[in-house]
Design a protein around this motif. Structure first.
Motif, mmCIF file in Angstrom:
data_model
loop_
_atom_site.group_PDB
_atom_site.id
_atom_site.type_symbol
_atom_site.label_atom_id
_atom_site.label_comp_id
_atom_site.label_asym_id
_atom_site.label_seq_id
_atom_site.Cartn_x
_atom_site.Cartn_y
_atom_site.Cartn_z
ATOM 1 N N PRO A 362 48.547 -85.977 -18.510
ATOM 2 C CA PRO A 362 49.195 -87.332 -18.098
ATOM 3 C C PRO A 362 49.807 -87.815 -19.358
ATOM 4 O O PRO A 362 48.456 -87.698 -20.347
ATOM 5 N N PRO A 364 50.019 -90.454 -21.802
ATOM 6 C CA PRO A 364 48.492 -92.053 -21.527
ATOM 7 C C PRO A 364 49.825 -93.433 -21.812
ATOM 8 O O PRO A 364 49.478 -94.580 -21.368
ATOM 9 N N PRO A 530 43.661 -92.636 -7.766
ATOM 10 C CA PRO A 530 42.209 -92.415 -9.039
ATOM 11 C C PRO A 530 42.944 -91.977 -10.432
ATOM 12 O O PRO A 530 43.776 -91.545 -10.191
ATOM 13 N N GLN A 531 42.469 -91.412 -11.413
ATOM 14 C CA GLN A 531 42.563 -91.622 -12.643
ATOM 15 C C GLN A 531 42.927 -89.321 -12.322
ATOM 16 O O GLN A 531 43.861 -89.111 -13.059
ATOM 17 N N GLU A 532 42.354 -88.486 -10.674
ATOM 18 C CA GLU A 532 42.228 -87.226 -10.995
ATOM 19 C C GLU A 532 44.063 -86.805 -10.410
ATOM 20 O O GLU A 532 43.749 -85.817 -10.674
ATOM 21 N N ALA A 534 47.001 -88.153 -10.996
ATOM 22 C CA ALA A 534 47.514 -87.285 -12.494
ATOM 23 C C ALA A 534 47.000 -86.169 -13.053
ATOM 24 O O ALA A 534 48.035 -85.897 -13.584
ATOM 25 N N ARG A 535 46.084 -85.695 -12.441
ATOM 26 C CA ARG A 535 46.644 -84.354 -13.192
ATOM 27 C C ARG A 535 46.319 -83.095 -12.016
ATOM 28 O O ARG A 535 46.018 -81.775 -12.306
#
Length: 801
Positions: A362, A364, A530-532, A534-535
């Motif tokens: 991702p 930033p 969640p941030q995951e 983006a992966r």
């Protein structure tokens, strides 16, 4: 009227026929003889009718299609028969599987290899080319008691030969021909998908009558466990083994559907070459026969248990086990020096090679804005002045965009208490008429809400067990006992939680919201991810992508052989950038189980959210908690995952989370894992300290969909204190009046089927007045349902090796 007379019929004319009329109907003797032979005429007419029908079909469009389909079927069957036998096909793999520990597999494997080797007196390897049978055979032994070895051998087996000993029946033991481990492995093999099977009976007495009786008894004992088309053979004498090998050569072998979609290689030899650029990595070299499809040098490779890698090159070697009837064993021994001769070398094309991409990186700065213009700044100033004039009261921490959705005309009680309620939720009204509590928390959780976060970590049932490396045996036993108690409590009181006394409910349950209807209320799948997320990767059209990936495999089979190794060729795969510790573990495991390298389809190395239909194994008694670390065997793949279990609602987009995997019913397990295309079987193992992993669950791959919404449901319960028809005073659901005002928009329900709402708080200890749509009984229980979306846990390590 005249009298009635009797009926008079006209007489037959033949009696008074003239000579002229008789001459007309007269037939010659030659014609009489020809007419009397009706059978010959019928035969000619039937043959003529068949010829005429074939002519009509040849000129008819449907007939032409029928002939084309028939010719295609004949050509496909002929091609399959030629591919499964002869010098161009890889050796057929026979896996000997003992159904009990009393079976001697070493002697049976030695007899089969000696019989296939014919004139060669000594058998060194487990692969033999037999000129007598015109067949190449690889014989493997599944070690009894080693579950992983049996599973890996079954994945590459062309024929699983289940072996039983007749002595187990003669000894009148209670175990029978199948022991507990054999029964457990049969369950695993059936869940994986069985290839062709057969049953071999050993240790049969010499008496012919007794032999047939024991054969029938063994067949009846194993009929319920083995497939219906499983053939039974006696396998003691050389003649019986010869009969088995001849029938095995002519047998049409079936394979699981998931295995024939991908090329794979079972290693015969394994070597290691150090990497010059990186001292911690090396190149893993696997030698074996290409199976199922052509192996492209541009595609990625998955090594079972080790992960996904790229190929540096493929070397096509001279066949070490050629099938030539004219050659003798002496000439084969003289050519041993040419067994590793390289015929040609394939190098990947940088433009066509699949990139080894597992996670999305991702950006930033993707959400950053550019410097605004003067016009935008002037417009923003004017908008801010207008908002200041409105003086709308909003919860602290709420952004301007979120505040635009808050209704300005609020009650006096709510506006007065808004300053004390802090950040967390706002009321949102949707078009379908349900009320929703939504989280708008933009503060730093590490600074302001660290105590709340710690409390949630301690009390949430969906959190995984902490690292137990430094735990004592008493602590481990206490944790196991705690999990068992939670499992029993979840079965007795599902979803019910207690409101904490020392923490406000509006902060403790800040991530939850209320739904008017679980089935019909909408939930945005792109909200507050969640941030995951983006992966990972997602598909616009998953079915179309799968069809495209499978078509590329067929194009490889029909394409240029300069970039791929053909089926049946003996090759050497150079797999680059493999960790040295992984290679050392693979070398240790290669002594008891084969190392399998399978080609990956397009996109199968990328991470996404996979959903499996899963069911708990009947013999596994320990509770399986959601987000617990488990080992997933999906086809040739092995990976570690921490799934979230949920129910399967056919008529709803929302699915309810399950805290435990309950036995006797199917659930859906959602995990972060590399993409795989269904259909694929699933075997779930639970690692245990010091012993082999245990079978925990079975299942299959359903879909790859990050937008599947899984909601965790909690129920806050209270008890009526005073009841007056439709009104009731409820206590113990909350412990302060601010929480009552905060959850006032959420609907209430009782276990007796009443619906209601909160009217106002009473006193200072959390009691509240409620209004229902019917008379509430004194012994009823008042409940409130809250929901939040949950996600799987990102695995700490992906591969078990």
């Amino acid at each position: 009227m005249g009298m009635a007379r009797a009926q008079v019929n006209k007489a037959h004319k033949s009696r008074f026929a003239s000579k002229a009329s008789l001459h007309v109907h007269r037939t010659s003797n030659a014609d009489k003889g020809r007419i009397s032979k009706a059978q010959k005429n019928v035969t000619k007419s039937a043959r003529a009718a068949r010829i005429q029908r074939n002519k009509q079909l040849s000129y008819n469009v449907s007939g032409i299609l029928e002939i084309l389909v028939r010719d295609e079927k004949r050509a496909a069957l002929l091609k399959e028969k030629r591919a499964s036998s002869g010098s161009s096909c890889p050796p057929r793999v026979i896996v000997l599987f003992g159904l009990s520990d009393s079976v001697d597999l070493n002697s049976l494997a030695r007899d089969l290899l000696t019989l296939s080797a014919a004139d060669c007196s000594e058998v060194v390897m487990n692969t033999v080319a037999s000129p007598a049978f015109r067949l190449r055979t690889t014989v493997l032994q599944a070690h009894h008691g080693d579950l992983l070895s049996c599973m890996e051998m079954a994945k590459v087996a062309d024929l699983i030969a289940f072996v039983v000993s007749a002595s187990s029946l003669c000894s009148e033991s209670e175990k029978g021909p199948i022991d507990s481990f054999g029964s457990e492995c049969l369950s695993v093999l059936r869940a994986m998908g069985l290839p062709s099977t057969s049953l071999l009976i050993r240790d049969v007495p010499n008496d012919m009558k007794r032999r047939q009786e024991l054969k029938k008894v063994c067949s009846s004992f194993t009929a319920s466990e083995l497939p219906e088309d499983c053939k039974v053979y006696l396998a003691d004498t050389k003649e019986e083994l010869r009969k088995f090998m001849w029938l095995f050569k002519e047998q049409h072998l079936s394979a699981p559907h998931w295995r024939i979609q991908r090329p794979y290689l079972m290693s015969h030899e394994m070597d290691v070459k150090p990497d010059v650029d990186d001292s911690g990595k090396c190149s893993l070299i696997l030698s074996g026969y290409v199976r199922a499809h052509n192996f492209s040098v541009n595609q990625l490779v998955h090594v079972s248990g080790a992960g996904d890698f790229q190929l540096s090159k493929i070397e096509v070697l001279k066949d070490p086990f050629p099938l030539n009837e004219k050659r003798k064993c002496d000439s084969m021994e003289s050519d041993d020096s040419h067994a590793g001769q390289v015929i040609r070398t394939l190098f990947p094309d940088p433009m066509k090679a699949e990139p080894l991409l597992a996670e999305n990186v991702p950006d930033p700065l993707a959400g950053e804005q550019t410097w605004p213009t003067e016009a935008e700044m002037a417009e923003a100033d004017a908008t801010s002045k207008e908002r200041k004039l409105k003086k709308k009261v909003v919860p602290s921490g709420t952004s301007d965009y979120q505040a635009a959705w808050i209704i300005g005309d609020t009650d006096d009680d709510e506006s007065e208490s808004s300053d004390d309620e802090g950040d967390g939720m706002v009321l949102d009204k949707h078009k379908n008429g349900f009320l929703e509590l939504e989280e708008y928390d933009h503060s730093d959780p590490d600074e302001e809400h660290s105590d709340i976060k710690d409390f949630e970590d301690e009390t949430e049932t969906d959190m995984v067990m902490a690292d137990d490396e430094n735990w004592t045996s008493d602590q481990i036993k206490a944790e196991i006992l705690k999990v068992k108690e939670e499992h029993a409590e979840d079965e007795e009181f599902p979803d019910e939680v207690d409101t904490p006394i020392d923490v406000p409910a509006r902060k403790r349950f800040a991530k939850y919201r209320g739904l008017k209807s679980f089935r019909t209320s909408s939930w945005d799948p792109k909200e507050s991810l969640p941030q995951e997320y983006a992966r990972i990767f997602a598909f616009d059209n998953f079915r179309r992508t799968q069809k495209s990936a499978l078509s590329k495999v067929l194009d490889t089979d029909q394409g240029n052989l300069d970039q791929s190794a053909s089926i049946g060729s003996y090759v050497r795969l150079h797999i680059k950038q493999v960790q040295k510790d992984v290679v050392s573990q693979l070398c240790n495991q290669s002594a008891r189980l084969p190392v399998v390298a399978s080609g990956l389809l397009q996109h199968e190395s990328k991470m996404s959210v996979l959903h499996f239909s899963i069911r708990k194994y009947d013999s596994y008694e320990a509770p399986i908690k959601s987000k617990e670390s488990l080992i997933f065997h999906v086809g040739f793949r092995q990976f570690v995952a921490r799934p979230v279990f949920s129910s399967d609602n056919m008529n709803s987009d929302q699915h309810k989370m399950e805290r435990f995997l309950h036995p006797g019913r199917f659930s859906v397990a959602s995990v972060y894992a590399p993409i795989s295309f269904p259909p694929l079987p699933l075997i779930v193992l639970k690692s245990r300290e010091g012993i082999e992993p245990a079978i925990a669950a079975f299942g299959s791959l359903r879909s790859v969909d990050p937008d599947r919404i899984i909601l965790k449901k909690i129920i806050l319960s209270g008890y009526p204190q005073r009841v007056s028809k439709l009104k009731a005073s409820v206590r113990f659901m909350f412990h302060n009046p601010d929480d009552v005002r905060w959850f006032k928009p959420v609907e209430l329900w009782t276990k007796r089927g009443r619906r209601g709402r909160i009217k106002e708080p009473v006193g200072t200890h959390g009691a509240m007045k409620c209004l229902f749509n019917g008379v509430v009984q004194q012994h009823d229980t008042v409940c409130m349902s809250l929901y939040k979306r949950v996600y799987p846990k990102w695995p700490e390590k992906l591969c078990p090796v």
